[in-house]
Design an enzyme around this catalytic site. Structure first.
Site, PDB file in Angstrom:
ATOM      1  N   GLY A 231     -14.248  10.414  -4.894  1.00 39.07           N
ATOM      2  CA  GLY A 231     -14.909   9.156  -4.554  1.00 39.07           C
ATOM      3  C   GLY A 231     -16.390   9.393  -4.342  1.00 39.07           C
ATOM      4  CB  SER A 232     -18.931   7.332  -2.682  1.00 39.09           C
ATOM      5  OG  SER A 232     -18.353   7.207  -1.392  1.00 39.09           O
ATOM      6  N   GLY A 236     -17.134  11.502   0.974  1.00 39.00           N
ATOM      7  CA  GLY A 236     -16.981  12.951   1.134  1.00 39.00           C
ATOM      8  C   GLY A 236     -17.621  13.469   2.410  1.00 39.00           C
ATOM      9  CD  GLU A 253     -13.561  17.294  -8.410  1.00 39.74           C
ATOM     10  OE1 GLU A 253     -14.740  17.160  -8.820  1.00 39.74           O
ATOM     11  OE2 GLU A 253     -12.889  18.310  -8.621  1.00 39.74           O
ATOM     12  CB  CYS A 287     -17.493  10.786 -11.133  1.00 36.07           C
ATOM     13  SG  CYS A 287     -16.081  11.662 -11.715  1.00 36.07           S
TER      14      CYS A 287
HETATM   15  C1  UN1 Z   1     -13.935  10.585 -12.935  1.00 33.31           C
HETATM   16  O1  UN1 Z   1     -14.771   9.796 -13.382  1.00 33.31           O
HETATM   17  O2  UN1 Z   1     -13.550  10.507 -11.742  1.00 33.31           O
HETATM   18  O3  UN1 Z   1     -14.606  13.841 -17.879  1.00 33.31           O
HETATM   19  C2  UN1 Z   1     -13.275  11.632 -13.734  1.00 33.31           C
HETATM   20  C3  UN1 Z   1     -14.241  12.663 -17.818  1.00 33.31           C
HETATM   21  C4  UN1 Z   1     -12.821  12.388 -17.440  1.00 33.31           C
HETATM   22  C5  UN1 Z   1     -12.646  12.412 -15.978  1.00 33.31           C
HETATM   23  C6  UN1 Z   1     -13.617  11.614 -15.181  1.00 33.31           C
HETATM   24  N1  UN1 Z   1     -11.965  13.386 -18.050  1.00 33.31           N
HETATM   25  O4  UN1 Z   1     -14.993  11.728 -18.050  1.00 33.31           O
END
Ligand code: UN1
Length: 497
Positions: A231-232, A236, A253, A287
């Site tokens: 998440g953000s 975290g 993450e 992300c």
């Molecule tokens: C995410 O945005 O939380 O590499 C993960 C990627 C994907 C996973 C993104 N396999 O864009």
């Protein structure tokens, strides 16, 4: 397909979708699709106790047999791919092929984890003492809490769950409040795998539906030794210290602010395709989405012109329609944040192309993606905005470009487009990108599951998915065995009694 048909295809009965307090809406049209019952915070102690009880059994099941459960999950996911992919589209607003792609990631990680279940290898290490053997053994850790975000509502769970399960750990999943339906549908698929498996302990795989109080119960519980949270960075900062305070293990993450450097030798046709997919795919809500373009001054104007042209013809609208490439933002507040950041960028001297309400589509938060030419890497550029905004900045030499790429708080993904070997290798070297992912002639998003996924700095440092990320889900034990008739001490210490 109507929303009701999509839900029915995932096996939901009317009664499951009504009467609860969590209102679920679809980003496609803003329609209310369910009112779900929420997990009571008071039930968390029992849920965690069930996971602990399951752990005591599951850790004794041989890892290849644990892999069999994940193999069955992969089979059930294959059978349910279309239905679950469509539900991802309904609930997260992803276009059809990205919804299906997300389920494919789940299948891929299951395959990976099945193989892994026979490869949880430790090392044999040379002992300095005669008649001694030293080795490393990997043991299950205990329940793994998974906190996931709306943008990858099911794949992120599977990266964690597939590894955790073969590693001998039960899983408790708290999905985003924005995407509980995909989580419940995934649990139905998991249940079919559990039924076929036969003798898995109760409480091995659980889901909890609701808000922050549930996450808090997971994060603060000493009986949940691993917390994997996506998440953000703001989230975290709350989760990380709480897990650390009890000496738990966290796999974080968090935000990304991913850049591409485009060098003078780049294949611009390829670069344009990579930029467009990674900047506007998933409506800029990965992300790993591309947020910063650092372009050599000699090609900057040309590249921006090509991008503005490409952006002008992108089909925006209902993500279920074949041909649509940009679906909606997740909700109205996401659109408001995008607008606020574009206003800030303008105030800092940015020139904005696009970034408006998309014409002709109603119901959801549909926007035209934005390209923003910036005079430099301002505060706004250094912040992650979960929307299709691409900031463009120029550079003169590669050292300056790499410094700019690294000069943000986040460190998830990065890439360079160049046909120059020196530039490519420098970018991947110790003085190059400081991110967890660094690519050459590929955009920053769309990583395969075979590599470890995650990033540095405010991205949180966690690694999930492939390579040896499984080690994050096990405890390492160093074993030294003395098969001699002497008791020599290490470091030559004498202690004669
Ligand atoms: C995410 O945005 O939380 O590499 C993960 C990627 C994907 C996973 C993104 N396999 O864009």
């Amino acid at each position: 397909m109507s929303h009701q048909e999509t839900l029915a295809a995932c096996g939901f009965a009317e009664a499951e979708l009504t009467g609860g307090s969590l209102v679920v809406t679809s980003p496609i049209d803003g329609a209310e699709v369910a009112r779900l019952a929420e997990t009571a915070p008071g039930d968390m102690a029992g849920i965690i106790a069930d996971a602990q009880a399951a752990f005591r059994q599951w850790r004794e099941v041989p890892a290849p047999r644990r892999g069999e459960l994940v193999r069955l999950l992969g089979e059930e996911l294959r059978a349910a791919k279309d239905a679950l992919g469509a539900l991802v589209t309904l609930e997260a607003g992803k276009i059809t092929s990205e919804g299906l792609g997300e389920v494919q990631e789940m299948i891929d990680i299951c395959d990976f984890a099945v193989g892994l279940s026979r490869q949880l290898y430790g090392l044999t290490i040379a002992s300095e003492r005669p008649g001694h053997r030293m080795m490393e053994t990997w043991h299950p850790m205990g329940p793994c809490g998974v906190i996931s975000a709306f943008n990858f509502p099911v794949a992120v769970w599977s990266w964690n769950a597939a590894l955790a399960l073969v590693c001998g750990n039960p899983v408790i999943w708290k999905p985003s409040e924005k995407t509980p339906l995909t989580a419940l549908a995934t649990m139905k698929i998991m249940q079919r795998a559990l039924d076929r498996f036969g003798d898995a302990p109760k409480g091995l795989v659980q889901v909890i539906i609701g808000g922050p109080a549930l996450g808090e119960a997971l994060v603060t519980s000493r009986d949940v030794p691993i917390i994997s949270a996506t998440g953000s960075t703001r989230m975290g900062r709350i989760v990380g210290p709480k897990v650390a305070e009890r000496f738990g293990r966290s796999i974080l993450e968090l935000g990304g602010n991913n850049a591409m450097i485009v060098a003078p030798s780049a294949d611009l046709d390829m670069a344009v395709r990579a930029i467009v997919f990674s900047a506007v795919g998933t409506c800029g809500q990965r992300c790993t989405s591309l947020r910063r373009l650092i372009v050599h001054e000699s090609i900057r104007k040309d590249l921006v012109a090509r991008l503005v042209k490409a952006y002008g013809s992108l089909p925006i609208g209902d993500p279920r329609q074949p041909g649509t490439l940009i679906g909606p933002l997740v909700d109205g507040p996401a659109r408001d944040r995008m607008q606020a950041m574009l206003d800030r960028a303008r105030a800092e001297g940015g020139t904005v192309h696009g970034g408006e309400t998309a014409p002709g589509v109603t119901g959801g938060a549909y926007v035209t993606p934005a390209i923003v030419e910036m005079p430099g890497q301002t505060d706004t550029v250094r912040e992650e905005t979960f929307a299709p905004i691409l900031y463009v900045m120029g550079y003169e030499d590669l050292t300056e470009a790499i410094a700019m790429q690294n000069d943000v708080p986040q460190g998830l993904s990065s890439c360079i487009f160049t046909l120059n070997l020196r530039e490519a290798e420098t970018f991947l070297s110790a003085v190059g990108s400081d991110c967890g992912i660094a690519n050459v002639n590929i955009g920053p998003s769309g990583a395969e599951i075979g590599g470890a996924f995650g990033g540095e700095k405010e991205t949180g440092g966690g690694r999930e998915s492939g390579s040896d990320a499984w080690k994050g889900y096990m405890r390492r034990q160093t074993n030294t065995v003395n098969y001699s008739a002497q008791l020599p001490l290490a470091q030559g210490v004498r202690f004669d009694i």
